[in-house]
Design a protein around this motif. Sequence first.
Motif, PDB file in Angstrom:
ATOM      1  N   LEU A   1      -3.913  -5.107  -1.019  1.00 30.39           N
ATOM      2  CA  LEU A   1      -2.992  -4.022  -1.361  1.00 30.39           C
ATOM      3  C   LEU A   1      -1.881  -4.513  -2.270  1.00 30.39           C
TER       4      LEU A   1
ATOM      5  N   GLY B   1       0.769  -1.234   0.000  1.00 33.20           N
ATOM      6  CA  GLY B   1       0.000   0.000   0.000  1.00 33.20           C
ATOM      7  C   GLY B   1       0.797   1.278   0.000  1.00 33.20           C
TER       8      GLY B   1
ATOM      9  N   GLU C   1      -8.456  -1.669  -2.666  1.00 30.79           N
ATOM     10  CA  GLU C   1      -7.866  -0.695  -1.746  1.00 30.79           C
ATOM     11  C   GLU C   1      -8.942   0.068  -0.988  1.00 30.79           C
TER      12      GLU C   1
ATOM     13  N   ILE D   1      -1.419   4.907   1.045  1.00 35.33           N
ATOM     14  CA  ILE D   1      -2.597   4.475   1.805  1.00 35.33           C
ATOM     15  C   ILE D   1      -2.369   4.580   3.316  1.00 35.33           C
TER      16      ILE D   1
ATOM     17  N   LYS E   1       0.655   4.167  -3.158  1.00 32.64           N
ATOM     18  CA  LYS E   1      -0.432   5.136  -3.233  1.00 32.64           C
ATOM     19  C   LYS E   1      -0.611   5.922  -1.941  1.00 32.64           C
TER      20      LYS E   1
ATOM     21  N   LEU F   1      -8.030   5.110  -5.969  1.00 28.50           N
ATOM     22  CA  LEU F   1      -7.950   3.822  -5.292  1.00 28.50           C
ATOM     23  C   LEU F   1      -8.827   2.828  -6.043  1.00 28.50           C
TER      24      LEU F   1
END
Length: 647
Positions: free
Chosen positions: A582, A320, A512, A325, A323, A508
């Motif tokens: 993820l 993850g 996600e 996250i 991005k 996303l």
Amino acid sequence: MPSEEGNVSSQSSSGDTKRKVSIITEPVVERLGHDNLGFEQNKRKISQQSHHSEEGPARRKSNLHNNNFDTSSIHSDRYNGEAGGRAKKQSFSEALEKIERDYDNSRLEQSWIYSLCMRCRVEYTTPSWEPPGWQKVCPYPLCPSYRQFARILSIILIGVLLWITAFVIIGDTAAPGGQLFQLVVLTVAANFGGFLISLTTLPRLIGMLMVGILFQNVGWVNLDGEFQIVTAELRKLALVIILIRAGLEMDPTAFKKIYKTILKLGLIPWFVECSLIAVCARFFLQLPWMWSILLGSIVGAVSPAVVVPCLFRLRTKGYGVVKGIPTLIIAVAGIDDAVSVAGFGIISSIMFSTQSLGLQIAQAPVCIIGGLGFGVVWGFLCKYVPEPGDAYVVPIRTLMLFGGGLLAVFGSEEIHFEGAGPLGVVFAAFTASYFWCGQGWELEDNPVSTAFEIFWMIFEPILFGITGASIKIAELDPHIVSIGVGSIYAVAVIRILTTVAIAFGDKLNVKEKIFVAISWMSKATVQAALGPVALKTVMSNENRTEEEVHYAELVKMVCILSIILTAPLGAILISVTGTKLLKKTKQQLEPLDGTLGWRRSHRPSLHDISIIDEEEEREDIEGIADEDTAANTLSNAQTATAFTITK
């Protein structure tokens, strides 16, 4: 090289023989020597002129080498250079004994006892002194190091000295059997219970809460009566520490760039959950609307104490990060908690206020403006007081921030504007951190944050220990418990679906979005700190009624149920679904939305979640458009290489 080419050509002309030696880079079985025919999987014939160990690419080390087994003695025995250049061979019995000894060590390292001992053991980067004979009495790794033992012993001695001092000053309440003594024992046991639970990768607070429940229902602790005043003030101290840490860990730069996403994912799901909990409490638990909304504002908060450790384990594997996250989840959790605490303060101010209706209506804007104003002013003051170059700048800034937080929480309660205090604490820490970063401190390496992490280590077992000790299983109504369990789980599912539905435009994918929504279902810190506050407020009112006491007890019970039901389940779901939902990367990348990732630091921090240090294999090969090219790349990396050496 010319010399080598000439040498090869001369050998070729004289002997006119060529020999191919194939060095296969496949995994090899455990062996004790480079060319030991008894332990080679592929038995290769090596001539006396072969120098494959000296030339060409190095062969892969065996598993025994990776396990740090000492094979130098065997090599030295077998290849001790003598006068005639003849190697000294090791006897068969000696080699067999060595093999058995290494096999026993290998079995020990693969046993669960070894794994458990290594998990409990603390490793240090600096050299550790040990008394003579320590390893004989406490062998590695079955026993702790002397440094670890000495630290635990010092803490025990300090605790004993403080207890003796308290007993001399206070008297019977600090004696064995007294309530203060019971609180100390509960805190120590809760800390130990949290340590045991942490070995299972679940959050420590689960063990602390269970220890409190056990002590209360077995009869080992009794914190009722006048001592409830002490436990209530301890909860407020823990709340101040929680709010300050939340403010210090918020990144102004990241917040500025993704503030729309943070506000959308933080406020809308919180409002939905708060409203649904209020509706369930009104129609199923028969609570009045104000009490129902009060309960919803508490239950709607997310617990960073559960989310952060689980995300930290996922970030070490690279899930993850590409991005951002983890950054998004932590930022939203901080905003979510701040809104919950502020909402609780405003609603409780209106509920328990004895002022006129007009003043009660003005409570909300006054609390918001007053809390924000106090936070900005106190944070700005912490920029110049003390002077940044002061030798004692770290402890003074820590005390300034902590003192300001205590003033905000206790002072707002005294003037009956409870909603302004928590909001002021969060923004005071956020404003101070912003100015300190401008003066040269790094956000993720803030020494004041380190100080409050230490404070939290002290107050965490106190908070969750006394929260668990407030649950009396014999007094629980099964009907109310069943309604609470059903409502909490049903609302949690609806919140997850709501988060997935509104997470459009955030770059996303569906997996996600589901993971982000699941990560916000855990409840713990805010519920433990605020759940019993309403009951304490009602009990302090001389004109209280039995109905108000019943409502306050229902609020406390539902808050504790939310911790028990969602904290362990949320931790398990984050750990299990994170690797499935993820994407995984091995290198540090900028988030796709342009936000900055958390910078590297030597101190463990919330911001350290988005940094990858380990060399992990990438599951998603990016940048390779052709699937055939990707397949060939992976195939070439695993293909055995052959080298032709002309002798």
